[in-house]
Design a protein around this motif. Structure first.
Motif, PDB file in Angstrom:
ATOM      1  N   TRP A   1      11.706  25.711 -25.194  1.00 39.60           N
ATOM      2  CA  TRP A   1      12.204  25.652 -26.531  1.00 39.60           C
ATOM      3  C   TRP A   1      13.444  24.882 -26.540  1.00 39.60           C
ATOM      4  O   TRP A   1      14.144  24.738 -27.392  1.00 39.60           O
ATOM      5  CB  TRP A   1      12.524  27.094 -27.143  1.00 39.60           C
ATOM      6  CG  TRP A   1      13.619  28.145 -26.236  1.00 39.60           C
ATOM      7  CD1 TRP A   1      14.818  28.040 -26.058  1.00 39.60           C
ATOM      8  CD2 TRP A   1      13.155  28.987 -25.022  1.00 39.60           C
ATOM      9  NE1 TRP A   1      15.186  28.751 -25.187  1.00 39.60           N
ATOM     10  CE2 TRP A   1      14.389  29.409 -24.372  1.00 39.60           C
ATOM     11  CE3 TRP A   1      11.726  29.243 -24.453  1.00 39.60           C
ATOM     12  CZ2 TRP A   1      14.226  30.114 -23.380  1.00 39.60           C
ATOM     13  CZ3 TRP A   1      11.950  30.421 -23.669  1.00 39.60           C
ATOM     14  CH2 TRP A   1      13.142  30.681 -22.771  1.00 39.60           C
TER      15      TRP A   1
ATOM     16  N   THR B   1      16.013  21.618 -26.075  1.00 43.60           N
ATOM     17  CA  THR B   1      15.989  20.055 -26.284  1.00 43.60           C
ATOM     18  C   THR B   1      16.668  19.447 -24.856  1.00 43.60           C
ATOM     19  O   THR B   1      17.161  20.267 -24.023  1.00 43.60           O
ATOM     20  CB  THR B   1      16.734  19.645 -27.590  1.00 43.60           C
ATOM     21  OG1 THR B   1      17.910  19.928 -27.073  1.00 43.60           O
ATOM     22  CG2 THR B   1      16.124  19.994 -28.609  1.00 43.60           C
TER      23      THR B   1
ATOM     24  N   ARG C   1      19.211  17.806 -24.543  1.00 39.47           N
ATOM     25  CA  ARG C   1      20.833  18.027 -24.717  1.00 39.47           C
ATOM     26  C   ARG C   1      21.079  19.470 -24.335  1.00 39.47           C
ATOM     27  O   ARG C   1      21.898  19.763 -23.797  1.00 39.47           O
ATOM     28  CB  ARG C   1      20.998  17.722 -26.215  1.00 39.47           C
ATOM     29  CG  ARG C   1      22.288  18.221 -26.752  1.00 39.47           C
ATOM     30  CD  ARG C   1      23.556  17.109 -26.092  1.00 39.47           C
ATOM     31  NE  ARG C   1      24.070  17.492 -25.024  1.00 39.47           N
ATOM     32  CZ  ARG C   1      24.430  16.819 -23.937  1.00 39.47           C
ATOM     33  NH1 ARG C   1      24.269  15.417 -24.031  1.00 39.47           N
ATOM     34  NH2 ARG C   1      24.948  17.128 -22.753  1.00 39.47           N
ATOM     35  N   GLN C   2      20.218  20.506 -25.099  1.00 38.80           N
ATOM     36  CA  GLN C   2      20.292  21.840 -24.785  1.00 38.80           C
ATOM     37  C   GLN C   2      20.279  22.137 -23.486  1.00 38.80           C
ATOM     38  O   GLN C   2      20.915  23.176 -22.637  1.00 38.80           O
ATOM     39  CB  GLN C   2      19.468  22.681 -25.740  1.00 38.80           C
ATOM     40  CG  GLN C   2      19.904  22.729 -27.139  1.00 38.80           C
ATOM     41  CD  GLN C   2      18.969  23.333 -28.199  1.00 38.80           C
ATOM     42  OE1 GLN C   2      17.669  23.213 -27.824  1.00 38.80           O
ATOM     43  NE2 GLN C   2      19.180  24.284 -29.253  1.00 38.80           N
TER      44      GLN C   2
ATOM     45  N   ASP D   1      23.383  20.821 -21.512  1.00 30.87           N
ATOM     46  CA  ASP D   1      24.404  21.851 -21.819  1.00 30.87           C
ATOM     47  C   ASP D   1      24.428  23.212 -21.188  1.00 30.87           C
ATOM     48  O   ASP D   1      25.368  23.924 -20.727  1.00 30.87           O
ATOM     49  CB  ASP D   1      24.514  22.150 -23.336  1.00 30.87           C
ATOM     50  CG  ASP D   1      25.157  20.991 -24.012  1.00 30.87           C
ATOM     51  OD1 ASP D   1      25.344  20.008 -23.662  1.00 30.87           O
ATOM     52  OD2 ASP D   1      24.803  20.864 -25.270  1.00 30.87           O
ATOM     53  N   TYR D   2      23.156  23.696 -21.105  1.00 30.91           N
ATOM     54  CA  TYR D   2      22.794  24.950 -20.480  1.00 30.91           C
ATOM     55  C   TYR D   2      23.300  24.988 -19.106  1.00 30.91           C
ATOM     56  O   TYR D   2      24.039  25.901 -18.571  1.00 30.91           O
ATOM     57  CB  TYR D   2      21.332  25.284 -20.412  1.00 30.91           C
ATOM     58  CG  TYR D   2      20.874  26.714 -19.948  1.00 30.91           C
ATOM     59  CD1 TYR D   2      21.178  27.802 -20.472  1.00 30.91           C
ATOM     60  CD2 TYR D   2      20.442  26.566 -18.557  1.00 30.91           C
ATOM     61  CE1 TYR D   2      20.711  28.920 -19.958  1.00 30.91           C
ATOM     62  CE2 TYR D   2      20.056  27.582 -18.004  1.00 30.91           C
ATOM     63  CZ  TYR D   2      20.154  29.018 -18.670  1.00 30.91           C
ATOM     64  OH  TYR D   2      19.767  30.085 -18.176  1.00 30.91           O
ATOM     65  N   PHE D   3      22.716  23.903 -18.276  1.00 32.69           N
ATOM     66  CA  PHE D   3      23.236  23.709 -16.837  1.00 32.69           C
ATOM     67  C   PHE D   3      24.720  23.495 -16.642  1.00 32.69           C
ATOM     68  O   PHE D   3      25.396  23.996 -15.727  1.00 32.69           O
ATOM     69  CB  PHE D   3      22.535  22.630 -16.172  1.00 32.69           C
ATOM     70  CG  PHE D   3      21.012  22.996 -16.032  1.00 32.69           C
ATOM     71  CD1 PHE D   3      20.786  24.148 -14.988  1.00 32.69           C
ATOM     72  CD2 PHE D   3      19.933  22.719 -16.724  1.00 32.69           C
ATOM     73  CE1 PHE D   3      19.441  24.659 -14.775  1.00 32.69           C
ATOM     74  CE2 PHE D   3      18.587  22.949 -16.356  1.00 32.69           C
ATOM     75  CZ  PHE D   3      18.328  24.289 -15.428  1.00 32.69           C
ATOM     76  N   ALA D   4      25.302  22.674 -17.665  1.00 35.38           N
ATOM     77  CA  ALA D   4      26.683  22.310 -17.515  1.00 35.38           C
ATOM     78  C   ALA D   4      27.616  23.589 -17.651  1.00 35.38           C
ATOM     79  O   ALA D   4      28.674  23.580 -16.957  1.00 35.38           O
ATOM     80  CB  ALA D   4      27.031  21.254 -18.665  1.00 35.38           C
TER      81      ALA D   4
ATOM     82  N   GLU E   1      30.474  13.949 -17.371  1.00 34.54           N
ATOM     83  CA  GLU E   1      29.524  13.504 -18.872  1.00 34.54           C
ATOM     84  C   GLU E   1      29.311  12.083 -19.011  1.00 34.54           C
ATOM     85  O   GLU E   1      28.486  11.435 -19.693  1.00 34.54           O
ATOM     86  CB  GLU E   1      30.551  13.927 -19.870  1.00 34.54           C
ATOM     87  CG  GLU E   1      30.486  15.199 -20.176  1.00 34.54           C
ATOM     88  CD  GLU E   1      31.431  15.924 -21.137  1.00 34.54           C
ATOM     89  OE1 GLU E   1      32.023  14.796 -21.993  1.00 34.54           O
ATOM     90  OE2 GLU E   1      31.727  17.030 -21.441  1.00 34.54           O
TER      91      GLU E   1
ATOM     92  N   GLU F   1      26.062  11.439 -16.993  1.00 32.45           N
ATOM     93  CA  GLU F   1      25.277  11.943 -17.774  1.00 32.45           C
ATOM     94  C   GLU F   1      24.937  11.337 -19.010  1.00 32.45           C
ATOM     95  O   GLU F   1      23.618  10.724 -18.974  1.00 32.45           O
ATOM     96  CB  GLU F   1      25.693  13.228 -18.670  1.00 32.45           C
ATOM     97  CG  GLU F   1      24.492  14.128 -19.381  1.00 32.45           C
ATOM     98  CD  GLU F   1      25.173  14.941 -20.392  1.00 32.45           C
ATOM     99  OE1 GLU F   1      25.407  15.882 -19.749  1.00 32.45           O
ATOM    100  OE2 GLU F   1      25.431  14.688 -21.618  1.00 32.45           O
TER     101      GLU F   1
ATOM    102  N   PRO G   1      17.905  12.628 -26.183  1.00 30.80           N
ATOM    103  CA  PRO G   1      18.533  14.186 -26.216  1.00 30.80           C
ATOM    104  C   PRO G   1      18.096  15.295 -27.372  1.00 30.80           C
ATOM    105  O   PRO G   1      18.174  16.355 -26.850  1.00 30.80           O
ATOM    106  CB  PRO G   1      20.130  13.794 -26.422  1.00 30.80           C
ATOM    107  CG  PRO G   1      20.262  12.417 -26.311  1.00 30.80           C
ATOM    108  CD  PRO G   1      18.883  11.697 -26.638  1.00 30.80           C
ATOM    109  N   ARG G   2      17.367  14.443 -28.162  1.00 29.40           N
ATOM    110  CA  ARG G   2      17.038  15.271 -29.256  1.00 29.40           C
ATOM    111  C   ARG G   2      15.491  16.025 -29.155  1.00 29.40           C
ATOM    112  O   ARG G   2      14.975  16.865 -29.723  1.00 29.40           O
ATOM    113  CB  ARG G   2      16.996  14.733 -30.781  1.00 29.40           C
ATOM    114  CG  ARG G   2      18.341  14.649 -31.182  1.00 29.40           C
ATOM    115  CD  ARG G   2      18.267  13.947 -32.256  1.00 29.40           C
ATOM    116  NE  ARG G   2      18.113  12.421 -31.860  1.00 29.40           N
ATOM    117  CZ  ARG G   2      18.455  11.223 -32.463  1.00 29.40           C
ATOM    118  NH1 ARG G   2      19.151  11.340 -33.584  1.00 29.40           N
ATOM    119  NH2 ARG G   2      18.420   9.995 -32.016  1.00 29.40           N
TER     120      ARG G   2
ATOM    121  N   LYS H   1      12.410  17.552 -27.387  1.00 27.37           N
ATOM    122  CA  LYS H   1      12.131  19.192 -26.737  1.00 27.37           C
ATOM    123  C   LYS H   1      11.689  19.060 -25.323  1.00 27.37           C
ATOM    124  O   LYS H   1      10.953  18.013 -25.082  1.00 27.37           O
ATOM    125  CB  LYS H   1      10.967  19.863 -27.663  1.00 27.37           C
ATOM    126  CG  LYS H   1      11.739  20.330 -28.714  1.00 27.37           C
ATOM    127  CD  LYS H   1      11.657  22.181 -28.573  1.00 27.37           C
ATOM    128  CE  LYS H   1      12.310  22.404 -29.930  1.00 27.37           C
ATOM    129  NZ  LYS H   1      12.075  23.898 -30.123  1.00 27.37           N
TER     130      LYS H   1
END
Lengths: 485, 302
Positions: free
Chosen positions: B94, B96, B98-99, B102-105, B113, B116, B127-128, B130
């Motif tokens: 669920w 993307t 990017r998400q 961000d989650y791992f970061a 960054e 990245e 990044p957008r 899924k």
């Protein structure tokens, strides 16, 4: 080579794919009948209905679960033959389960009249045979297909009720019931026919697309901000873990939504005409609470394995116990919220005709809470040993019955010993006294689950040791409980 | 930092599955700042060893240490310094790209960054998009970005290039891994388990070959190339009474002979010269050839 020998490997593979669920259901039904307890019989009946539907979903969905679909479709075998073999195996295994459940009359407690028990079994068989396979191809998920399939007859019955109320007026229960069953059965025939054709067409045109097709999407307004953002954004790790755990429970939310819709409709009808009551709401709430708690627990750890993300999660630089605490805490909180608080809230928001006696409500609520905690903990533990949510759910049901049998037996032994030693009978323990003891029991099961969740190792020896520890702890707590009373 | 502390250290590591010894008494010493190859055939015990190192599996006996720490008792300290890319990379469907990053970061104290952004552009990842819509190779690319951006001291790669196309694979190995190590030379360690040994040839400083859970060979890469020689000789007639010591015969076809020498090549060359070969060619073995020569079932040894 004969036709049978030629098809034997495919037949064997299909049987093997269904055997786990089939075996668990047969075992549950047999245990329930041998026990003869009401709760066990209800669990046995639920295992039959859910089992029949899940078998259908598993038959066409297991290749998604095991990621073997590309391999299956790449074989030099006519798809029509694969379809026929899948259906052949499914029909045989479903009929065996249905006939067994019908013969031993496991559903007699829920539906005392023979014809209604038979109707339920055949309804579940029809759902499992026609609708579940098609939905498994659409959703690309066994669990989602099973849940949506269960919703179909329920929604038809509700539609029949509403149509009857509008046509005849809400005070004519007999006419509404007649129309409801007409809509239900005729609707089922139409939907089953459509599902069979759609399933056939779907399988003939099936593409080897991995991943689920039925993930719930958050409204664009909520998800858009983060989903389309291009700049990095950090959040608090625990908040992210909580969000992830809630997201893993998406099928539970579907079950909750279905329950709310059913409850509100039934209670509305009951208020309109008390004689229209066809299914006791208390029974519906009880079954729902048990199933949703078990489901929430079953999804927690196994779905991570199913997604293949468990190792990455375990390697996050955050203490494993914190991750586990978030996981178990969210599962328990959701179970309490959806299984214990929601039915109570619904009863207040949309009360039935029966007056609510506060004392009974409190006792009922604590019992539901205790059952919910037990079920979610069993589901959670089994989940840490399972490779998918479906497998966890299927295994958790006989595990719950097994534990119930064990507790009954151990309690009887303790009572026997106590009577011999002290020469006294025990008074009934108030529900509230159970809670701290239950929490102590849950803590040990959580601890065992934590060790399973943390390690890729799931050796039989470890499981035997853990189960022994859990059972021994159960006995200790029963003794404590006996002492308290 | 204490220089005597190894990035990875295993002592008599044993991991059993039932009656099968997946890892059987393995001793490893990986010094910081090295690019260490961990080679073995399918089922040799490479992934099991890595999982024991990361505390994803508990050793049946023996010890595993990362930077001198027991990964079981110092889990956060170890995991904060390590990144891991498994052979099968999976993400929450669920999210993307990017998400996911961000989650791992959000769990890491450091997140580069700039790296990245560079890698996202280099791998042409949107990044957008899924993660459920990513191909296998793209998932691996995302896994690599998530592993490299925290600037870990130890990067553990288990078949990292499977699923990558040749262009990305080459870029990843030569540019990304190289740049990662050069970012802090002497401190950043890469531990790579792979079958594509030839592609990591220029990066590997030291390697271990394991077979059936046991260490077969551990060598410095340069020393290995010096030690292992392939000799091709063609004679006017089939040489009689040619003794080749412990050399491994790759091919013997009448007048022609192809052998691999482990150790004293000069002695073997002298013996061959004694039979007056028409042609005598000596070349260093690649790491892949050393691997094949070490683990291939022994056929004809002269």
């Amino acid at each position: 080579m004969s036709t049978l020998a030629h098809n034997l490997p495919v037949v064997t593979k299909e049987v093997r794919a269904l055997l786990y669920i089939w075996g668990a259901c047969v075992l549950t039904v047999a245990a329930a009948v041998l026990l003869g307890e009401t709760i066990a019989l209800v669990a046995g009946a639920m295992a039959t209905y859910f089992g029949l539907i899940t078998l259908g979903a598993q038959s066409f969905g297991h290749d998604y679960t095991y990621r073997t679909l590309p391999l299956l479709l790449a074989q030099p075998v006519d798809r029509r033959r694969i379809f026929v073999i899948k259906y052949g195996v499914l029909v045989v295994m479903m009929l065996m389960l249905a006939l067994f459940a019908w013969q031993v009359r496991v559903g007699a407690t829920l539906f005392p009249r023979d014809w209604r028990e038979a109707q339920l079994i055949w309804l579940a068989t029809a759902c499992g045979l026609f609708i579940a396979p098609w939905l498994a191809l659409v959703c690309r998920s066994v669990l989602a297909a099973a849940v949506f399939t269960i919703a179909v007859p329920g929604l038809l019955a509700i539609a029949g009720d509403v149509a009857g109320g509008i046509l005849y007026g809400f005070d004519r229960a007999a006419d509404i019931d007649r129309l409801k069953y007409l809509v239900l059965w005729r609707g089922m025939i139409v939907i089953c026919a459509v599902a069979l054709i759609a399933g056939w067409r779907g399988f003939m045109r099936l593409e080897a697309i991995e991943g689920r097709g039925a993930d719930l999407q958050l409204p664009q307004q909520i998800s858009a901000g983060s989903a389309t953002a291009l700049v990095p954004r950090r959040r608090h790790p625990i908040r992210l873990l909580i969000g992830k755990e809630i997201r893993l429970q998406q099928i539970s939310f579907v079950v909750v939504a279905l329950f709310v819709a059913t409850w509100l409709t039934l209670s509305w009808f009951e208020r309109s005409d008390p004689t229209s009551r066809t299914f006791p709401l208390e029974m519906l709430s009880f079954l729902y609470s048990a199933v949703v708690s078990l489901l929430i627990g079953a999804l927690s750890s196994a779905e991570e394995r199913q997604y293949g993300t468990l190792d990455a999660q375990r390697l996050l630089p955050i203490p494993a116990w914190q991750q586990w605490l978030v996981k178990a805490g969210i599962a328990t909180a959701l179970a309490v919220l959806f299984a214990a608080i929601l039915p109570l809230a619904l009863a207040f928001v949309s009360p039935t005709n029966e007056p609510m006696v506060p004392a009974f409500v409190v006792i009922w609520w604590f019992q539901t809470l205790a059952m919910s905690l037990t079920m979610v903990t069993i589901g959670l533990y089994v989940s840490t040993l399972s490779s998918s949510g479906v497998r966890a759910l299927v295994a958790a049901l006989p595990a719950a019955i097994g534990l119930f049998v064990f507790v009954q037996f151990a309690a009887w032994l303790i009572w026997l010993v106590a009577v011999r030693v002290f020469g006294q009978r025990f008074v009934t323990t108030p529900s509230v006294t159970w809670l701290p003891v239950l929490v102590a029991w849950c803590s040990v099961v959580w601890w065992c689950g934590f060790h399973n969740h943390q390690s890729s190792d799931q050796s039989p020896r470890r499981i035997v040791v853990q189960v022994s520890v859990i059972l021994a702890w159960t006995v200790v707590l029963l003794v404590v409980l006996a002492g308290l009373s | 930092m204490n220089d005597n502390i190894h990035a990875i250290e295993t002592t008599a590591l044993v991991r059993r599955y039932g009656r099968t010894d997946a890892v059987n008494g393995l001793n490893l010493r990986v010094r910081p700042g090295r690019c260490y190859g961990f080679f073995g055939r399918n089922g040799a015990g490479k992934t099991t060893t890595i999982k024991c190192l990361l505390n994803l599996l508990r050793p049946t006996s023996g010890h595993a240490r990362i930077f001198g720490l027991d990964p079981g008792t110092n889990e956060v300290a170890v995991k904060s310094r390590v990144s891991y890319v498994p052979d099968y990379v999976a993400f929450y469907p669920w999210m993307t790209v990017r998400q996911t990053l961000d989650y791992f970061a959000s769990f890491r104290p450091r997140w580069n960054e700039q790296t990245e952004a560079t890698l996202l552009e280099r791998f042409q990842l949107d990044p957008r998009q899924k993660t459920s819509h990513l191909s296998k190779g793209q998932r691996t690319q995302l896994g690599l970005i998530a592993a490299i951006c925290p600037d870990p001291e130890l990067l553990i790669l288990d078949e990292p290039t499977s699923g990558l196309d040749p262009i990305v694979r080459r870029e990843f190995i030569q540019t990304v891994i190289g740049a990662y190590q050069e970012g802090d030379p002497g401190r950043r360690t890469v531990f790579v388990s792979t079958h594509l040994i030839s592609e990591f040839e220029g990066l590997i400083d030291e390697f271990t070959i394991i077979d059936r859970g046991r260490e077969v060979l551990t060598l410095d890469a340069d020393a290995a190339r010096d030690r292992y020689r392939k000799i091709y000789a063609r004679f006017a007639a089939e040489p009689a009474g040619l003794a080749l010591g412990g050399s491994r015969v790759l091919r013997r076809d009448g007048r022609e002979l192809e052998i691999v020498v482990n150790g004293d090549a000069a002695d073997v060359i002298d013996r061959l010269r004694a039979h007056a070969p028409e042609t005598l060619e000596v070349e260093a073995l690649s790491l892949e050839e050393i691997f094949v020569s070490t683990v291939q079932p022994t056929g004809a040894v002269a």
